[in-house]
Design an enzyme around this catalytic site. Structure first.
Site, short mmCIF file in Angstrom:
data_model
loop_
_atom_site.label_atom_id
_atom_site.label_comp_id
_atom_site.label_asym_id
_atom_site.label_seq_id
_atom_site.Cartn_x
_atom_site.Cartn_y
_atom_site.Cartn_z
CD GLU A 98 -11.84 8.74 21.11
OE1 GLU A 98 -12.66 9.50 21.64
OE2 GLU A 98 -10.63 8.74 21.40
CD GLU A 115 -7.64 10.91 19.19
OE1 GLU A 115 -7.89 11.16 20.39
OE2 GLU A 115 -8.47 11.02 18.28
#
Ligand code: FCB
Length: 443
Positions: free
Chosen positions: A169, A352
């Site tokens: 991320e 995720e």
């Protein structure tokens, strides 16, 4: 309670990979055996972490890793996604900390012995503090330091790894860390965010070069998070604003990687807020990858604003998880289909997905029905995307266990395993049992 997918779903086949995910700073503790990272510093700064906590002990995984591998194995997962703490394995002079490296080698050996495929993330936000002292991700040099670190790790780990993700991320590192100041190192300013983002993307590209050369047999890629933006109305102004928000927060990270250029919005940014792009940078950033990891939790809503490019609206009356994120699984399907349309995607892994729920443990039982519902809806959203042609190969639940949830400290629980932070006792939640059941019923 159980998860239910359509009978013919490829996600019910044993060839679809399932795993659980964690990250070093969030679970390890063992702080005395590594150098400080930016999150140690951030935690020590008053007012930054909701409960004033830090990562010194966390889930004490550093000392309990063998039991934790047993726990991971008990779910019947195919894979475990973990991250490497850079300041644990590299000393300030750039040489390897052998003790730190051994911690991971032992862990990887144990995972492999149990037939669990290690998905290793090289950077899940714990930048060595000494690099931040030299400018961190605002300093182009940090990207080259990341490349060297990657080379050391890959050489030490040899054939123990199944997949490497360079970064987790980069949006969070760049925007939350260097623009909004919500995450470490806590800088605030529009002139920082995109510069940090560019150096992170460059670091990804430079690490990909190393991975290709020294680890050609692993799946090598990156993990990006997306919070798809939806317009508040059909008005041209709101649609236009939402397009900009999506370019600013989402496509800013995917387009350079797949198309070798930043979104059009770059031309609208004031000069001082633009990244510092050198010759060949975009080629380095846009090398082919073996997989794309996608993290998804929620969507966001936007409308036009008289002076800003867009305005985020927090809509009332919608269902949200305990961390305040709207539950909107359709956005997951929409996102996967959209990315598949925009780019020539490599195989996708959901690296995720999960929910923060205000769990209560009663007589050793955590009946997290809302989390079960969240997972069920989102697994089905992935299945819908697969039936619309998206090549999704695997899914990781975030998270294996409750852990240090960044600026929220230990107040938000994302685990399928409950952690009592006083005793470090782990208790599998009802969602964990449902996950285990789903995995065991595959054919
Ligand atoms: C993601 C992070 C992960 C975790 C979840 C809830 O942004 O990658 O570490 O905190 O959110």
């Amino acid at each position: 309670m159980a998860f239910s997918l359509p009978k013919n779903s490829p996600m019910l086949s044993s060839s679809f990979l399932y795993g659980v995910a964690t990250a070093s700073f969030q679970i390890e503790g063992g702080v005395e055996h590594r150098l400080p990272c930016i999150w140690d510093t951030f935690c020590a700064t008053a007012g930054k972490i909701e409960d004033g906590s830090n990562g010194d002990v966390a889930c004490d995984h550093f000392n309990r890793w063998q039991d934790d591998v047993e726990l991971i194995s008990s779910f019947g997962v195919d894979a475990y996604r973990l991250s490497i703490s850079w300041p644990r394995v590299i000393k300030q002079d750039g040489t390897v900390n052998q003790q730190g490296m051994k911690f991971y080698i032992d862990l990887l050996d144990e995972l492999n012995a149990k037939g669990i495929k290690p998905f290793v993330t090289l950077y899940h936000w714990d930048l060595p503090q000494y690099l931040e002292d030299d400018g961190g991700w605002l300093n182009r040099e940090t990207a080259y330091k990341f490349q060297e670190y990657t080379k050391h790790v890959v050489k030490a780990f040899g054939d123990r790894v199944h997949a490497y993700a360079t970064l987790n991320e980069p949006f969070c590192s760049a925007y939350l860390g260097y623009e909004a100041g919500i995450h470490a190192p806590g800088l605030v300013g529009k002139e920082y965010g995109k510069k940090a983002a560019h150096h992170l993307l460059l670091a990804h590209g430079l690490a990909m070069q190393v991975l290709k050369e020294f680890s050609p047999n692993t799946l090598n890629g990156i993990v990006l998070n997306f919070t798809p933006g939806y317009a508040m109305s059909d008005s041209v102004a709101d649609q236009e604003a939402t397009k900009k928000a999506n370019e600013y927060f989402n496509y800013w990270y995917s387009k350079p990687i797949f198309d070798g250029e930043y979104p059009e919005l770059i031309n609208e940014l004031p000069e001082e807020n633009r990244p510092d792009i050198h010759e060949n940078d975009m080629e380095i950033i846009s090398q082919p990858m073996d997989f794309l990891g996608i993290n998804f939790y929620t969507r966001a809503r936007y409308q036009a604003h008289p002076t800003e490019m867009f305005e985020e609206i927090i809509v009332e009356g919608v269902e949200r998880t305990d961390i305040g994120w709207e539950i909107y699984p359709q956005a997951f399907t929409d996102l996967l289909v959209d990315l598949n349309t925009r780019y020539n995607l490599p195989p996708v892994y959901i690296t995720e997905n999960g929910a923060s729920i205000d769990d209560e443990i009663e007589s050793g039982v955590v009946n997290d029905v809302r989390r079960i519902n969240y997972y069920n809806q989102h697994l089905n959203a992935v299945n819908d995307a697969i039936s619309q042609g998206v090549n999704v190969q695997g899914y990781f639940a975030w998270s294996l266990m409750d852990n240090f949830e960044w600026a929220e400290g230990y107040l938000k629980r994302f685990g399928i395993v409950y952690v009592d932070y006083q005793t470090q006792v782990r208790t599998v939640k009802a969602s964990g049992l449902a996950y285990k059941k789903l995995l065991s019923e595959r054919s």
